[in-house]
Scaffold this active site. Structure first.
Site, PDB file in Angstrom:
ATOM      1  N   ASP A   1       3.274  51.992 -47.235  1.00 23.77           N
ATOM      2  CA  ASP A   1       2.970  50.617 -47.615  1.00 23.77           C
ATOM      3  C   ASP A   1       1.641  50.616 -48.365  1.00 23.77           C
ATOM      4  OD1 ASP A   1       3.009  47.933 -47.946  1.00 23.77           O
ATOM      5  OD2 ASP A   1       3.076  47.422 -45.816  1.00 23.77           O
ATOM      6  N   ALA A   2       1.712  50.980 -49.651  1.00 25.41           N
ATOM      7  CA  ALA A   2       0.524  51.162 -50.469  1.00 25.41           C
ATOM      8  C   ALA A   2       0.283  50.004 -51.440  1.00 25.41           C
ATOM      9  CB  ALA A   2       0.636  52.468 -51.264  1.00 25.41           C
ATOM     10  N   LYS A   3       1.358  49.274 -51.771  1.00 30.30           N
ATOM     11  CA  LYS A   3       1.280  48.125 -52.684  1.00 30.30           C
ATOM     12  C   LYS A   3       0.546  48.475 -53.982  1.00 30.30           C
ATOM     13  CE  LYS A   3       1.586  44.669 -49.015  1.00 30.30           C
ATOM     14  NZ  LYS A   3       1.545  45.561 -47.836  1.00 30.30           N
ATOM     15  N   ARG A   4       0.874  49.610 -54.563  1.00 39.07           N
ATOM     16  CA  ARG A   4       0.263  50.014 -55.819  1.00 39.07           C
ATOM     17  C   ARG A   4       0.886  49.249 -56.986  1.00 39.07           C
ATOM     18  NH1 ARG A   4      -3.076  51.572 -52.606  1.00 39.07           N
ATOM     19  NH2 ARG A   4      -3.717  53.733 -52.331  1.00 39.07           N
TER      20      ARG A   4
ATOM     21  N   THR B   1       5.752  50.906 -51.466  1.00 33.44           N
ATOM     22  CA  THR B   1       5.737  49.511 -51.912  1.00 33.44           C
ATOM     23  C   THR B   1       4.901  49.392 -53.178  1.00 33.44           C
ATOM     24  OG1 THR B   1       3.867  48.988 -50.454  1.00 33.44           O
ATOM     25  CG2 THR B   1       6.079  48.575 -49.599  1.00 33.44           C
TER      26      THR B   1
END
Length: 282
Positions: free
Chosen positions: A95-98, A125
């Site tokens: 869950d890095a939301k890059r 993510t």
């Protein structure tokens, strides 16, 4: 179940049900678990969570930020947790939301989704603020390497409502993201019945207000990563009502509500929630 990440995900859903165990080592949880707020603490926390989830759930989702705050030592801890989870047969979602323009995003994608890389996960993510089109090469890279991506489409934080409900041409931003991801999966439909690229849809979001249709099936099926269960209020019995035709491919993400059971009670909590979700989905 088909090829690539969609096939792997389908097999996990079939074997264990939809529970996705979030690995979120908040400071208050580290303290409750008797662990230090340090790279060593988050490493131990993550490894214990992996041990508890193995054989009870099919998917874990480490929240990268809680490891990243400790710099290189935190990343080393995350590498161990990801490796241990994948060795245990768990699907790992970083869950890095890059998110970035095409060339920079390629670096992020290679870091998280290259087989054999230190931070290798099964999926990551991604934030599509620069537009779904900017994700094209990342989605291609993921699918070509048997990996997955979950694109943020409708998050439940109040600050997101204005942007997500804004309109692009004739649809909302959230709907445009979902349509873009579905179109990509349709272009690779020969790889199996479940797409390798999914979306993040918060369980507490008013989908109708965002123009998001959850009642029409997608082909290939659209994987959904759904935070908002447990601590944030949504219940296992809500999955079918909330996600409609998407429910069979929705990953129910819970973290604090499970993790607060502590290291001794976590395995039991995971068992109970996994059984509850399987029963709810028939």
């Amino acid at each position: 179940m088909g090829f690539g990440f969609g096939g792997v995900l389908g097999s996990a859903l079939e074997a264990f049900g939809p529970l996705c165990v979030g690995i979120d080592p908040h400071d208050f949880l580290l303290e409750e678990w008797g662990l230090p707020s340090s790279a060593a603490g988050v490493r131990e926390f993550g490894l214990r969570a992996v041990d508890a989830a193995a054989g009870r759930a099919g998917i874990v989702k480490p929240q990268v930020a809680f490891f990243e705050r400790f710099g290189s030592a935190g990343y080393a801890a995350l590498e161990e947790v990801l490796r241990a989870a994948r060795t245990a047969g768990l699907i790992t979602i970083a869950d890095a939301k890059r998110g970035d323009i095409d060339t920079s995003l390629a670096g992020y994608t290679e870091a998280w989704l290259t087989p054999g890389s230190p931070l290798e996960a099964d999926a990551v993510t991604i934030n599509p603020f620069q537009g779904v089109g900017s994700l094209e090469s990342a989605m291609e890279y993921a699918a070509d390497n048997g990996k997955g991506i979950f694109v943020l489409a409708a998050t439940s934080n109040p600050e997101a409502a204005g942007l997500q409900s804004a309109r692009v041409a004739s649809v909302t931003v959230s709907r445009a993201i979902i349509d873009g991801v579905s179109a990509f999966n349709a272009g690779r439909a020969g790889e199996g019945p479940i797409g390798s690229i999914g979306v993040v849809l918060g369980a507490t979001v008013d989908f109708t207000a965002l123009g998001v249709d959850v009642h029409t099936p997608h082909s290939p099926a659209l994987p959904v990563l759904a935070p908002g269960f447990g601590h944030q209020g949504a219940k296992a019995t809500d999955v079918r009502r909330l996600f409609g035709a998407l429910a069979p491919f929705t990953l129910v993400s819970e973290s604090r509500s499970l993790l607060q059971a502590g290291p001794r009670g976590l395995a039991t909590a995971i068992d109970a929630r996994a059984a509850e979700l399987r029963a709810a989905l028939g």
